[in-house]
Design an enzyme around this catalytic site. Sequence first.
Site, PDB file in Angstrom:
ATOM      1  N   ASN A 120       0.839  -1.355   0.076  1.00  0.00           N
ATOM      2  CA  ASN A 120       0.019  -0.029   0.006  1.00  0.00           C
ATOM      3  C   ASN A 120       0.670   1.228   0.034  1.00  0.00           C
ATOM      4  OD1 ASN A 120      -2.358  -1.547   0.167  1.00  0.00           O
ATOM      5  ND2 ASN A 120      -2.712  -1.320   2.198  1.00  0.00           N
TER       6      ASN A 120
ATOM      7  N   ARG B  20     -11.532  -4.766 -13.931  1.00  0.00           N
ATOM      8  CA  ARG B  20     -10.452  -5.596 -13.554  1.00  0.00           C
ATOM      9  C   ARG B  20     -10.989  -7.030 -13.591  1.00  0.00           C
ATOM     10  NH1 ARG B  20      -6.711  -2.079 -11.257  1.00  0.00           N
ATOM     11  NH2 ARG B  20      -7.497  -0.351 -10.105  1.00  0.00           N
TER      12      ARG B  20
ATOM     13  N   ARG C  14      -6.076   1.388 -12.989  1.00  0.00           N
ATOM     14  CA  ARG C  14      -4.595   1.992 -12.642  1.00  0.00           C
ATOM     15  C   ARG C  14      -4.000   0.513 -12.144  1.00  0.00           C
ATOM     16  NH1 ARG C  14      -4.764   5.945  -8.366  1.00  0.00           N
ATOM     17  NH2 ARG C  14      -4.693   7.482 -10.087  1.00  0.00           N
TER      18      ARG C  14
ATOM     19  N   HIS D 131     -16.337   2.604 -14.411  1.00  0.00           N
ATOM     20  CA  HIS D 131     -16.248   2.185 -13.308  1.00  0.00           C
ATOM     21  C   HIS D 131     -17.203   1.177 -12.411  1.00  0.00           C
ATOM     22  CE1 HIS D 131     -14.868   1.837  -8.583  1.00  0.00           C
ATOM     23  NE2 HIS D 131     -14.047   1.367  -9.192  1.00  0.00           N
TER      24      HIS D 131
ATOM     25  N   TYR E  50     -12.197  -9.716  -1.368  1.00  0.00           N
ATOM     26  CA  TYR E  50     -12.754  -8.448  -0.883  1.00  0.00           C
ATOM     27  C   TYR E  50     -14.273  -8.595  -0.743  1.00  0.00           C
ATOM     28  CZ  TYR E  50      -9.102  -6.301  -3.589  1.00  0.00           C
ATOM     29  OH  TYR E  50      -7.857  -5.871  -3.947  1.00  0.00           O
TER      30      TYR E  50
ATOM     31  N   ARG F 296     -13.896   2.418   5.384  1.00  0.00           N
ATOM     32  CA  ARG F 296     -12.651   1.702   5.370  1.00  0.00           C
ATOM     33  C   ARG F 296     -11.556   2.586   5.408  1.00  0.00           C
ATOM     34  NH1 ARG F 296     -11.517  -1.272   0.269  1.00  0.00           N
ATOM     35  NH2 ARG F 296     -10.161   0.574   0.044  1.00  0.00           N
TER      36      ARG F 296
ATOM     37  N   HIS G 103     -14.957  -3.735   0.984  1.00  0.00           N
ATOM     38  CA  HIS G 103     -14.991  -3.222  -0.387  1.00  0.00           C
ATOM     39  C   HIS G 103     -16.391  -2.503  -0.840  1.00  0.00           C
ATOM     40  CE1 HIS G 103     -14.431  -2.883  -5.037  1.00  0.00           C
ATOM     41  NE2 HIS G 103     -13.540  -2.237  -4.497  1.00  0.00           N
TER      42      HIS G 103
END
Length: 714
Positions: free
Chosen positions: A75, A405, A435, A465, A500, A596, A624
């Site tokens: 991270n 993704r 990304r 998205h 997630y 979160r 998530h």
Amino acid sequence: MEKASIQLTQPDGVASDVEVLTFAKLKTMYLTDPAHYLNRELSLLAFNWRVLQQALDPSIPLLERIRFIFICSNNLDEFFEVRVAGLRHKLARGDTKPSLNGASTEQVLKDINERAHELVDEQYRIFNEELLPKLAEESIQFLPSSEWDDEQYKWLKKYFKHQVMPVISPISLDLTHPFPRLVNKSLHFLLHLHGNDAFGRDLEYAVLHMPRSLPRIIELPENVGGSKEHNFVYLSSVISEFAEDLFPGMDIHGCYQFRLTRDSDLLLEEGAIEDLASALKRELQSRNFGAAVRLEVGKSCPNKIVNFLLQKCNLTADELYRVDGPVNLNRLMSLPELVERPDLKFRGFTPKVPDEIVRRGVFEVMAERDILLHHPYQSFQPVVDFVRQAATDPSVLAIKQTLYRTGSHSAIVEALIEASHSGKEVTAVVELRARFDEADNIELAQKLQEAGVLVVYGVVGYKTHAKMTLVVRKDEKNKKLSRFVHLGTGNYHAGNARLYTDYSLLTSNLDICEDVHRVFQQLTGMGKVYELNQLWHAPFTLHKNLLKAVDRETKNALAGKRARMIIKLNSLTDQSLIEALYRASIAGVSVELIVRGVCCLSPGIEGVSENIRVRSIIGRFLEHSRVYYFYNDGEENLYAASADWMERNLYHRVETCFPILQADIKKRMLKELDLMLNDTEQSWFLDSSGEYRLHPTGETKPKVQEQLLDRLSG
């Protein structure tokens, strides 16, 4: 308290006269005082600190505790590559706009420098003083070269000769060999040499680059020396011990590991691009060589060497991180997989497929009622089967899907290809700009195109998205067309669905299916904004409708009615929505925020946010899912969404927010939200100073993720 007449304390701390508090009055209140906001970057560092604290939790199995160290390290890499690099860009272009909390860019970078150094120091302290001794107690240890016995030394020397030397190329530094361009986040060594080489050159320095193919930890065979069950050696230890073999006849005065982090954000002027895929390919070639933002070196590296590296990398002492251990901790992520010790890992579980789907099949159930899945407790397989069955069903005419993704080996992508091969109309909206997944998505788009899938890259200037799949099916009996939809809060990535927490909704609701159809029409065609029946979507109606929903709770509170909101997000940074939440709090609305990561809202400010409570749930799974609940005078509106309350999601992305309409599903989701609000073991509570505290009242209640595992998994 009487809601129509309240003693107001203005945000500047000056009490007003007693007056009637109306919604109009609240709307005009000055709520933009920087003191009421937390800094985004420091909030993100605080999230990584909470992740790191999991490594100290004795209730977490040991190999899982060490995994949190590696997650924190990974991270931090992205934090420097994107957030710190972005601040440096802002500084370079002379942008003087302060952050929400009023801090200048220079001050934010200074604060980051202080807190990031503290975080890294604590990370290595926990690694060395807490976890490595406990691993050694379990016969898992890392051997420094000083502890190698003769047999281990011989084995490692042979390993170096046959596995390492053939794939590395030493680079001496002289007039014809200037300091090389170092690859982002790669392990390097700087060697301090003395002597003449074969050409008579008097060399002082050389650089070794470690290819990513070389493992950063090496496990010694059990029959090679020692008595431990698992003996590991760092690659850096092997390089330091045997580097002289690379420079025969020369003296090595020192071998020092270092690692450079670079700006990795891609800056594309999309308006001037004709072919986005080609432009991204060109930009990706330079990603590993962006401007340097951080230098990590081993703790023992001499100042002379450090200053040499800083000068060559164009960095200052503030951007230097001395670490007590490997400079690339996240590359040790393979350790838990190398050690077969189930007793030192989380208990296994099987994500459950609802019994009704097993008995009847996903389409048959969807035709009658909605299906809600809560991953990873419930299996992602019904979503995969939804696409697979659509691909092979002769009655299915068309499939449309967004892909953000997916992972490199995706069963869903293979199903789309199969559907195209079988003659169905298949459309994939592939977001190339996800990304760090750009290269994979370019390859994915090409693979789909070669199979005959209609591939669309979305809309220039807006990342797609939203997570949507639309299936159009023709009923063989009445010849009518029917539509089936999947909407989710997470990606179409089977691996992430095991790690997630996300919600999936499978529905044939006519209004929702029509809305999804219209959103796809917007993405693939042109025309004015469609009016939707049930969905809120960015960048058009989502922000506006969220403000309306928050303001409605505020008005109800002012009218003396019960008013409550529960908002679950990954990040909260949008100032206009934070202001709306402050107004709601002042009016007496009970606001529960489950955020979160980044939270720029400051709870508990007298007269402003006393009715707002913020918690961050950190645990085995990455929280998530995005869920929005509004009491709405007893109507209880509940939504799930792909969007956080961030500027990028609300204004610069295509996002969907979908209602939970079926009564039993709504009831179940509300119970799951209640579990989160009753948890203290995994909940970190935010105070007005920006500090997070674990169960500050002293009471402890069961871990919500463990409860959901027991309730929902197989």
